[in-house]
Design a protein around this motif. Structure first.
Motif, PDB file in Angstrom:
ATOM      1  N   ASP A 100       0.855  -1.041  -0.048  1.00 49.36           N
ATOM      2  CA  ASP A 100      -0.093   0.004  -0.023  1.00 49.36           C
ATOM      3  C   ASP A 100       0.950   1.220  -0.189  1.00 49.36           C
ATOM      4  OD1 ASP A 100      -2.461  -1.430  -0.008  1.00 49.36           O
ATOM      5  OD2 ASP A 100      -2.685  -0.985   2.182  1.00 49.36           O
ATOM      6  N   ALA A 101       1.812   1.189   0.843  1.00 49.32           N
ATOM      7  CA  ALA A 101       2.872   2.346   0.830  1.00 49.32           C
ATOM      8  C   ALA A 101       3.473   2.434  -0.659  1.00 49.32           C
ATOM      9  CB  ALA A 101       3.954   2.279   1.881  1.00 49.32           C
ATOM     10  N   LEU A 102       3.935   1.617  -1.079  1.00 51.00           N
ATOM     11  CA  LEU A 102       4.645   1.720  -2.348  1.00 51.00           C
ATOM     12  C   LEU A 102       3.470   2.114  -3.740  1.00 51.00           C
ATOM     13  CD1 LEU A 102       6.609  -1.717  -2.351  1.00 51.00           C
ATOM     14  CD2 LEU A 102       7.837   0.678  -2.471  1.00 51.00           C
ATOM     15  N   LEU A 103       2.262   1.676  -3.615  1.00 48.36           N
ATOM     16  CA  LEU A 103       1.351   2.027  -4.573  1.00 48.36           C
ATOM     17  C   LEU A 103       1.387   3.725  -4.426  1.00 48.36           C
ATOM     18  CD1 LEU A 103      -0.953  -0.992  -4.590  1.00 48.36           C
ATOM     19  CD2 LEU A 103       0.500  -0.137  -6.496  1.00 48.36           C
ATOM     20  N   LEU A 104       1.077   3.954  -2.885  1.00 54.02           N
ATOM     21  CA  LEU A 104       0.789   5.398  -2.671  1.00 54.02           C
ATOM     22  C   LEU A 104       1.935   6.389  -3.246  1.00 54.02           C
ATOM     23  CD1 LEU A 104      -1.238   7.340  -1.158  1.00 54.02           C
ATOM     24  CD2 LEU A 104       0.221   6.746   1.028  1.00 54.02           C
ATOM     25  N   LYS A 105       2.995   5.644  -2.980  1.00 53.85           N
ATOM     26  CA  LYS A 105       4.523   6.622  -3.551  1.00 53.85           C
ATOM     27  C   LYS A 105       4.583   6.555  -5.054  1.00 53.85           C
ATOM     28  CE  LYS A 105       9.402   6.793  -3.084  1.00 53.85           C
ATOM     29  NZ  LYS A 105      10.637   5.776  -2.546  1.00 53.85           N
ATOM     30  N   ALA A 106       4.009   5.593  -5.787  1.00 55.03           N
ATOM     31  CA  ALA A 106       3.974   5.518  -7.175  1.00 55.03           C
ATOM     32  C   ALA A 106       2.677   6.305  -7.767  1.00 55.03           C
ATOM     33  CB  ALA A 106       3.909   4.298  -7.523  1.00 55.03           C
ATOM     34  N   ARG A 107       1.819   6.626  -7.215  1.00 47.58           N
ATOM     35  CA  ARG A 107       0.586   7.363  -7.632  1.00 47.58           C
ATOM     36  C   ARG A 107       0.725   8.608  -8.103  1.00 47.58           C
ATOM     37  NH1 ARG A 107      -2.977   5.815 -10.494  1.00 47.58           N
ATOM     38  NH2 ARG A 107      -3.259   3.968  -9.164  1.00 47.58           N
ATOM     39  N   PRO A 108       1.437   9.668  -7.683  1.00 47.67           N
ATOM     40  CA  PRO A 108       1.759  10.894  -8.517  1.00 47.67           C
ATOM     41  C   PRO A 108       2.557  10.648  -9.499  1.00 47.67           C
ATOM     42  CG  PRO A 108       2.357  10.985  -5.884  1.00 47.67           C
ATOM     43  CD  PRO A 108       1.890   9.646  -6.278  1.00 47.67           C
ATOM     44  N   ILE A 109       3.509   9.716  -9.475  1.00 48.11           N
ATOM     45  CA  ILE A 109       4.165   9.714 -11.063  1.00 48.11           C
ATOM     46  C   ILE A 109       3.456   8.836 -12.105  1.00 48.11           C
ATOM     47  CG2 ILE A 109       6.395   8.705 -11.915  1.00 48.11           C
ATOM     48  CD1 ILE A 109       7.727   8.729  -9.123  1.00 48.11           C
TER      49      ILE A 109
END
Length: 187
Positions: A100-109
């Motif tokens: 979930d943290a990785l997906l959240l970090k990836a979302r803006p890019i």
């Protein structure tokens, strides 16, 4: 028609991430200043081939990576697969938190890449120019690489939760491109 199994869809998203990174690596090789400076004369000699080749690599990266983060129902995307793997009870709490943290970090890019796909490549907006889309998105090559890295990390954690083999990026396509350009440059 029967939908693909969860494991088949996980495998497919992994392959899309690997392919996206492959295309990004090739685009980078032909476009980054250091490598391009070494091969530009050869590219000019074979101009009709190289005129759009780097662009094709970038478009391919964007289309594959935008698909990995697609929000449409019925598509193979990391968000949907993450929910499904969790629902199947395959993910430990620590892994779920990490994914979930990785997906959240990836979302803006990812949102920027999706905008490139929709506005510059796939749909070609009638209201904004190609160049203005890139200015608006303000994405750099480092972010494109980071997105591929984050996506593969997510995929590999989901693979692990399902007992599937991890996938890895390969430098071989870029190395082959370098060897090809060296050979062409000697002719």
């Amino acid at each position: 028609m029967q939908p693909l199994t969860l494991d088949q869809r996980l495998g497919r998203v992994g392959q899309h991430i690997i392919r996206a990174r492959l295309f990004l690596d090739l685009w980078s090789y032909f476009e980054e200043d250091v490598s391009r400076g070494k091969i530009i004369d050869t590219m000019r000699e074979y101009n009709e081939f190289f005129r759009f080749t780097p662009h094709a690599y970038l478009v391919s990266y964007v289309i594959y990576m935008a698909g990995v983060f697609d929000k449409a129902k019925g598509t193979i995307s990391l968000d949907a697969l993450n929910r499904e793997v969790k629902k199947a009870g395959n993910v430990k709490a620590q892994t779920a938190t990490s994914v979930d943290a990785l997906l959240l970090k990836a979302r803006p890019i990812a949102d920027k890449v999706v905008m490139l796909r929709h506005e510059a490549f796939a749909h070609k907006s009638a209201y904004i120019s190609y160049d203005d889309v890139f200015k608006l998105v303000a994405i750099c090559p480092r972010q494109l690489r980071e997105l591929a890295d984050l996506a593969l990390d997510v995929a590999n954690q989901l693979f692990s939760a399902r007992g599937l083999q991890s996938q890895y990026f390969s430098e071989l396509p870029r190395e082959a491109a370098e060897a090809m350009m060296e050979a062409l440059g000697k002719k």
